[in-house]
Design a protein around this motif. Structure first.
Motif, PDB file in Angstrom:
ATOM      1  N   LYS A 215      23.444  30.007  28.749  1.00  0.00           N
ATOM      2  CA  LYS A 215      22.910  29.330  27.574  1.00  0.00           C
ATOM      3  C   LYS A 215      21.653  30.006  27.006  1.00  0.00           C
ATOM      4  CE  LYS A 215      24.743  24.772  28.751  1.00  0.00           C
ATOM      5  NZ  LYS A 215      24.439  23.351  29.001  1.00  0.00           N
ATOM      6  N   PRO A 216      21.778  31.235  26.499  1.00  0.00           N
ATOM      7  CA  PRO A 216      20.661  31.798  25.738  1.00  0.00           C
ATOM      8  C   PRO A 216      20.450  30.974  24.480  1.00  0.00           C
ATOM      9  CG  PRO A 216      22.633  33.123  25.438  1.00  0.00           C
ATOM     10  CD  PRO A 216      22.958  32.106  26.495  1.00  0.00           C
ATOM     11  N   LEU A 217      19.286  31.091  23.875  1.00  0.00           N
ATOM     12  CA  LEU A 217      19.045  30.389  22.623  1.00  0.00           C
ATOM     13  C   LEU A 217      20.013  30.881  21.554  1.00  0.00           C
ATOM     14  CD1 LEU A 217      15.139  30.423  22.363  1.00  0.00           C
ATOM     15  CD2 LEU A 217      16.610  28.592  23.221  1.00  0.00           C
ATOM     16  N   ASP A 221      19.281  26.910  17.338  1.00  0.00           N
ATOM     17  CA  ASP A 221      18.208  26.332  18.155  1.00  0.00           C
ATOM     18  C   ASP A 221      16.843  26.630  17.542  1.00  0.00           C
ATOM     19  OD1 ASP A 221      20.007  25.396  20.102  1.00  0.00           O
ATOM     20  OD2 ASP A 221      19.861  27.251  21.267  1.00  0.00           O
ATOM     21  N   ARG A 244      11.917  29.509  24.526  1.00  0.00           N
ATOM     22  CA  ARG A 244      12.784  30.384  25.320  1.00  0.00           C
ATOM     23  C   ARG A 244      13.942  29.561  25.895  1.00  0.00           C
ATOM     24  NH1 ARG A 244       9.045  34.662  27.297  1.00  0.00           N
ATOM     25  NH2 ARG A 244       6.930  33.823  27.452  1.00  0.00           N
ATOM     26  N   PRO A 245      15.014  30.240  26.297  1.00  0.00           N
ATOM     27  CA  PRO A 245      16.018  29.544  27.102  1.00  0.00           C
ATOM     28  C   PRO A 245      15.438  29.268  28.487  1.00  0.00           C
ATOM     29  CG  PRO A 245      16.538  31.878  26.984  1.00  0.00           C
ATOM     30  CD  PRO A 245      15.369  31.656  26.065  1.00  0.00           C
TER      31      PRO A 245
END
Length: 259
Positions: A215-217, A221, A244-245
């Protein structure tokens, strides 16, 4: 009424100029603002992508290169004729290359400085009189965590984003007497369609940037954070927002799961 409740309703009589609007975070920000009642000028170089975005969202497309004095002047004139704007959102920017300083590519460094620093300065300089006249103007600069902590192979991008970060801080000090709110949003790892590809020039290399990261940004988001910051009552200034993620505790600390 809570802040969340106040920002949940459509915003009336608010107008934003959003740069970098043809892709990624800029494009997502146009969608986010337009969906809540903002009048939005979507600015980028690629006219065809802006046209499609305008048709979808109702945003006003304007093709311009923010490093061009003539283009910035034409944009300012168009926004003025259309009734002006109270919010400038500087998202245009980017990275090129990941070389160590010993192998630095001068053209890459010059491009990054032109777009991230001089482009931001030129469009901000042009719109400051309009924002001052409004009485409750806002400037939001999208920087990066690369502008807060250096890392190997990032020196050119670090240098450009550190400069943009410093410029944002100086602008806040200079314009507080004009009641201009100055916000910095500094994202960490964001998975967009073009950022890593433009930086590295290779699809496989770009894919490796995000490989194994849970789940990276996303662009959406970050756009939500931008929308929240500029939609708050004007007396509230979120000076700096680092986002940040969860998997990225710092620039150098990124958790990747094995496939």
């Amino acid at each position: 009424m809570t802040l969340a409740a106040r920002t949940a309703y459509p915003v009336q009589n608010k107008t934003a100029v959003v740069t970098g609007a043809s892709t990624g975070i800029g494009e997502a920000t146009v969608r986010a603002l337009a969906s809540t009642g903002w009048k939005v000028f979507a600015v980028a170089r690629r006219a065809e992508r802006l046209g499609a975005l305008g048709a979808e969202t109702g945003a006003i497309p304007f093709a311009a290169d923010i490093t061009s004095d003539d283009d910035v002047s034409a944009l300012l004139q168009a926004v003025s004729k259309a009734g002006g704007a109270d919010t400038l959102i500087n998202i245009a920017g980017g990275a090129r290359g990941a070389d160590m300083i010993a192998n630095a590519d001068t053209e890459d460094w010059e491009w990054m400085y032109q777009v991230n620093v001089l482009g931001t300065m030129k469009i901000t300089r042009a719109f400051l009189p309009m924002l001052r006249e409004d009485g409750e103007g806002t400037v939001l600069n999208l920087t990066s965590t690369a502008g807060l902590a250096a890392y190997e192979g990032g020196a050119g991008y670090n240098a450009a984003k550190f400069a943009q970060h410093a410029m944002t801080n100086a602008l806040r000090l200079e314009e507080v007497g004009h009641n201009i709110r100055v916000i910095e949003v500094a994202p960490g790892l964001v998975h967009t369609e073009e950022f890593a590809l433009n930086r590295l020039g290779d699809k496989d290399a770009a894919a490796q940037v995000y490989a194994g990261v849970e789940k990276p940004l996303t662009a959406e988001d970050v756009a939500d954070v931008v929308k929240y910051a500029v939609s708050l009552p004007h007396h509230i200034n979120l000076d700096q927002i680092v986002v940040r993620p969860v998997a990225q505790a710092a620039n150098h600390k990124l958790i990747r799961k094995e496939s």
